[in-house]
Design an enzyme around this catalytic site. Sequence first.
Site, PDB file in Angstrom:
ATOM      1  N   HIS A   8       4.472   7.505   2.523  1.00  0.00           N
ATOM      2  CA  HIS A   8       5.056   6.208   2.892  1.00  0.00           C
ATOM      3  C   HIS A   8       4.560   5.120   1.944  1.00  0.00           C
ATOM      4  O   HIS A   8       3.589   5.283   1.222  1.00  0.00           O
ATOM      5  CB  HIS A   8       4.806   5.852   4.362  1.00  0.00           C
ATOM      6  CG  HIS A   8       3.485   5.217   4.669  1.00  0.00           C
ATOM      7  ND1 HIS A   8       2.843   5.394   5.871  1.00  0.00           N
ATOM      8  CD2 HIS A   8       2.679   4.383   3.962  1.00  0.00           C
ATOM      9  CE1 HIS A   8       1.709   4.694   5.885  1.00  0.00           C
ATOM     10  NE2 HIS A   8       1.591   4.078   4.729  1.00  0.00           N
ATOM     11  N   SER A  21       9.246   5.383   4.642  1.00  0.00           N
ATOM     12  CA  SER A  21       8.476   6.558   5.038  1.00  0.00           C
ATOM     13  C   SER A  21       9.330   7.793   4.780  1.00  0.00           C
ATOM     14  O   SER A  21      10.394   7.949   5.385  1.00  0.00           O
ATOM     15  CB  SER A  21       8.100   6.444   6.517  1.00  0.00           C
ATOM     16  OG  SER A  21       7.341   7.542   6.940  1.00  0.00           O
ATOM     17  N   GLU A  51       0.847  -1.186   0.000  1.00  0.00           N
ATOM     18  CA  GLU A  51       0.000   0.000   0.000  1.00  0.00           C
ATOM     19  C   GLU A  51       0.888   1.243   0.000  1.00  0.00           C
ATOM     20  O   GLU A  51       2.071   1.177   0.357  1.00  0.00           O
ATOM     21  CB  GLU A  51      -0.950  -0.006   1.198  1.00  0.00           C
ATOM     22  CG  GLU A  51      -0.283   0.040   2.570  1.00  0.00           C
ATOM     23  CD  GLU A  51      -0.041   1.449   3.087  1.00  0.00           C
ATOM     24  OE1 GLU A  51      -0.672   2.407   2.599  1.00  0.00           O
ATOM     25  OE2 GLU A  51       0.801   1.589   3.991  1.00  0.00           O
ATOM     26  N   ARG A  84      -5.532  -0.279   3.852  1.00  0.00           N
ATOM     27  CA  ARG A  84      -5.182   0.054   2.469  1.00  0.00           C
ATOM     28  C   ARG A  84      -4.599  -1.124   1.707  1.00  0.00           C
ATOM     29  O   ARG A  84      -4.481  -1.076   0.482  1.00  0.00           O
ATOM     30  CB  ARG A  84      -4.207   1.242   2.444  1.00  0.00           C
ATOM     31  CG  ARG A  84      -4.832   2.564   2.821  1.00  0.00           C
ATOM     32  CD  ARG A  84      -3.885   3.739   2.614  1.00  0.00           C
ATOM     33  NE  ARG A  84      -2.720   3.699   3.473  1.00  0.00           N
ATOM     34  CZ  ARG A  84      -2.667   4.217   4.710  1.00  0.00           C
ATOM     35  NH1 ARG A  84      -3.742   4.811   5.229  1.00  0.00           N
ATOM     36  NH2 ARG A  84      -1.562   4.139   5.429  1.00  0.00           N
ATOM     37  N   PHE A 129       2.227  15.350  12.669  1.00  0.00           N
ATOM     38  CA  PHE A 129       1.754  15.271  11.283  1.00  0.00           C
ATOM     39  C   PHE A 129       0.297  15.705  11.184  1.00  0.00           C
ATOM     40  O   PHE A 129      -0.080  16.472  10.291  1.00  0.00           O
ATOM     41  CB  PHE A 129       1.923  13.855  10.742  1.00  0.00           C
ATOM     42  CG  PHE A 129       1.340  13.682   9.364  1.00  0.00           C
ATOM     43  CD1 PHE A 129       1.952  14.253   8.264  1.00  0.00           C
ATOM     44  CD2 PHE A 129       0.154  12.982   9.183  1.00  0.00           C
ATOM     45  CE1 PHE A 129       1.405  14.111   6.999  1.00  0.00           C
ATOM     46  CE2 PHE A 129      -0.398  12.834   7.928  1.00  0.00           C
ATOM     47  CZ  PHE A 129       0.228  13.402   6.821  1.00  0.00           C
ATOM     48  N   HIS A 157       6.410   7.327  18.382  1.00  0.00           N
ATOM     49  CA  HIS A 157       5.575   7.446  17.184  1.00  0.00           C
ATOM     50  C   HIS A 157       4.344   8.291  17.433  1.00  0.00           C
ATOM     51  O   HIS A 157       3.890   9.001  16.524  1.00  0.00           O
ATOM     52  CB  HIS A 157       5.150   6.080  16.654  1.00  0.00           C
ATOM     53  CG  HIS A 157       4.470   6.194  15.322  1.00  0.00           C
ATOM     54  ND1 HIS A 157       3.099   6.254  15.181  1.00  0.00           N
ATOM     55  CD2 HIS A 157       4.976   6.323  14.069  1.00  0.00           C
ATOM     56  CE1 HIS A 157       2.798   6.390  13.902  1.00  0.00           C
ATOM     57  NE2 HIS A 157       3.903   6.431  13.207  1.00  0.00           N
TER      58      HIS A 157
END
Length: 352
Positions: free
Chosen positions: A320, A219, A143, A178, A306, A299
């Site tokens: 990514h 990423s 994905e 995805r 973000f 993370h």
Amino acid sequence: MESAIDKHLKCPRTLSRRVPDEYQPPFPMWVARADEQLQQVVMGYFGVQYQGDAQREAALQAMRHIVGSFSLANGPQNHDLTHHTDNSGFDNLIVVGYWKDPAAHCRWLRSPEVNDWWASSDRLSDGLGYFREISAPRAEQFETLYAFQDNLPGVGAVMDTTSGEIEEHGYWGSMRDRFPISQTDWMMPTSELQVVAGDPAKGGRVVIMGHDNLALIRSGQDWADAEAEERSLYLDEILPTLQDGMDFLRDNGQPLGCYSNRFVRNIDLDGNFLDVSYNIGHWRSIEKLERWAESHPTHLRIFVTFFRVAAGLKKLRLYHEVSVSDAKSQVFEYINCHPQTGMLRDAQSPAS
């Protein structure tokens, strides 16, 4: 609004998505699209390892040789070059190539010019380390996600078009949703990494066998065209948080299921840094990657940052790609690399 999973890859779900059908994402994102002829892609990471400035020019020459071999028949459709220093103090140059035809990649890899150079005794005696880590996911096994729609990097460069705005993003679990294969498959790993030739502790040539559903994430961040405000946003706010997270995985990822984590900076053929970077992470499984992403403070800080800035991005390009692959579609080979390199650290040696 459309699904990240292309129409020809849709099938009746036996596993549900993480959000209800009426979910609306908070900002626009896009994915790469390929036509129905695309069955499989090849993601090849070809590394040169060295230590200290005395070896730098020889390593750059080796990197240029690999890039030159990409011009041979059946070479990749897209490639880029990176540098990083690992936590053992070794410099690593990686040439990353993408093929949309696995048969062409196989012909390239087996061509005399490529195979003879890799198999040469010179690789054992020239003072450098080499590795090739290759994954070839099927169309349903990867994905992508982009905050922009043009000049897609990585695997996106060998795809055909970009989607419209997609539904499956902005929530925990959207990465899995995805994947076309996630409609019917949990993508669970099988077995362990195994040393099948050589000895990582002794150097020389070592071959590692992977396992089904080994996960690979790339990423990326591109601030080359960003203006002052967005450059500052990336360099002063996003990068420090990102660096912390990537360093944590590099140094402490083993118990979490992270086999290898490299935060790399793009370079040109002379080794000069470009304003582009990305992370290369190999994981035991998508589930292990998800667990870290959803729960670890490093993370969570990346994700929150973000979310705060995503809707306003103009020239800062974030993206990514994540894949899983079958063991038979993986190659992990090392020549004179230190034993913490790539898959060497976690591979199990056969019982004596």
